[in-house]
Scaffold this active site. Structure first.
Site, PDB file in Angstrom:
ATOM      1  N   PHE A 164       0.819  -1.207   0.000  1.00 10.84           N
ATOM      2  CA  PHE A 164       0.000   0.000   0.000  1.00 10.84           C
ATOM      3  C   PHE A 164       0.856   1.262   0.000  1.00 10.84           C
ATOM      4  O   PHE A 164       1.854   1.352   0.726  1.00 10.84           O
ATOM      5  CB  PHE A 164      -0.880   0.064   1.255  1.00 10.84           C
ATOM      6  CG  PHE A 164      -1.975  -0.950   1.327  1.00 10.84           C
ATOM      7  CD1 PHE A 164      -3.227  -0.678   0.802  1.00 10.84           C
ATOM      8  CD2 PHE A 164      -1.768  -2.184   1.942  1.00 10.84           C
ATOM      9  CE1 PHE A 164      -4.262  -1.611   0.886  1.00 10.84           C
ATOM     10  CE2 PHE A 164      -2.787  -3.117   2.032  1.00 10.84           C
ATOM     11  CZ  PHE A 164      -4.043  -2.834   1.501  1.00 10.84           C
ATOM     12  N   ASP A 165       0.436   2.254  -0.782  1.00 14.15           N
ATOM     13  CA  ASP A 165       0.862   3.623  -0.555  1.00 14.15           C
ATOM     14  C   ASP A 165       0.147   4.085   0.718  1.00 14.15           C
ATOM     15  O   ASP A 165      -0.798   3.434   1.176  1.00 14.15           O
ATOM     16  CB  ASP A 165       0.471   4.473  -1.772  1.00 14.15           C
ATOM     17  CG  ASP A 165       0.888   5.915  -1.640  1.00 14.15           C
ATOM     18  OD1 ASP A 165       1.994   6.172  -1.136  1.00 14.15           O
ATOM     19  OD2 ASP A 165       0.100   6.791  -2.031  1.00 14.15           O
TER      20      ASP A 165
END
Length: 219
Positions: free
Chosen positions: A10-11
């Site tokens: 994930f960002d």
């Protein structure tokens, strides 16, 4: 439910967290301290995601020295209050727990400096869900998304590229996934536009966290 992917990366900003207010308020503060005009909203929005030093040069025409000074002003406000002008997107905490229960290993690949990343994730009580944290260096300039994705995969113990997905909301995330050779899901509920994401090569979109859940945890 079993996770579709072995490793889910994930960002942070615009993917796990709705952090725009704190970032943009701190950018405005730094620009005012520098005596620089504040760009229009459509330009200002582009500061969310990439390394701050790079954005200062790209969108404000600053020299590296000026950008370093602005990053220092930005952090002055962000570390005091900006990081708290932030919230998890509804449903993210539950999604992370369910991905772990479904057998996935979780990691980040964020352009935020690691100390700030850890502070925010601890604040929201999600850091224990993650197996690896890949983030930018402390200077606010250098951040290679493909390298961070590779670090995240290694930190999770490795996997075939076909079993890894990157989730993010900007063209930097798309481009990083393409270079790293992993799948990509665009968090189109975040700060990047669908046009920007498509232009970078995205072809799978989640307009809501619930839509992201369906893609990651098929019934």
């Amino acid at each position: 439910m079993k996770s579709r992917y072995q490793i889910v990366i994930f960002d942070l900003d615009g993917t796990l967290c709705e952090s725009g207010d704190g970032i943009l308020n701190s950018v405005k503060y730094a620009l005012e301290k520098m005596g620089c005009p504040v760009p229009p909203p459509e330009v200002l929005r582009k500061f969310i995601g990439p390394p701050m030093g790079q954005s200062c040069q790209k969108y404000c025409g600053m020299t590296p020295e000026q950008a370093a000074e602005m990053v220092a002003f930005y952090r002055e406000r962000y570390h005091a209050i900006g990081w708290l002008e932030n919230r998890l997107y509804p449903g993210i905490a539950e999604l992370l727990k369910d991905l772990k229960a479904g057998g996935a290993k979780l990691a980040t690949a964020s352009s935020k400096p690691k100390a700030a990343l850890v502070r925010i994730m601890e604040h929201f009580g999600i850091i224990e869900d993650f197996d690896a944290l890949a983030a930018a260096g402390p200077d606010g300039f250098h951040s290679s998304k493909p390298e961070m994705i590779e670090q995240a995969i290694a930190g999770c113990g490795g996997a075939d590229q076909r079993d890894v997905v990157m989730i993010g909301d900007t063209h930097f995330d798309v481009e990083g996934a393409l270079v790293a050779g992993v799948d990509f899901i665009a968090a189109s509920y975040g700060y990047g536009t669908k046009e920007e994401l498509r232009r970078a090569g995205a072809n799978c979109f989640a307009d809501t966290v619930e839509a992201l859940r369906v893609l990651l945890l098929p019934s």
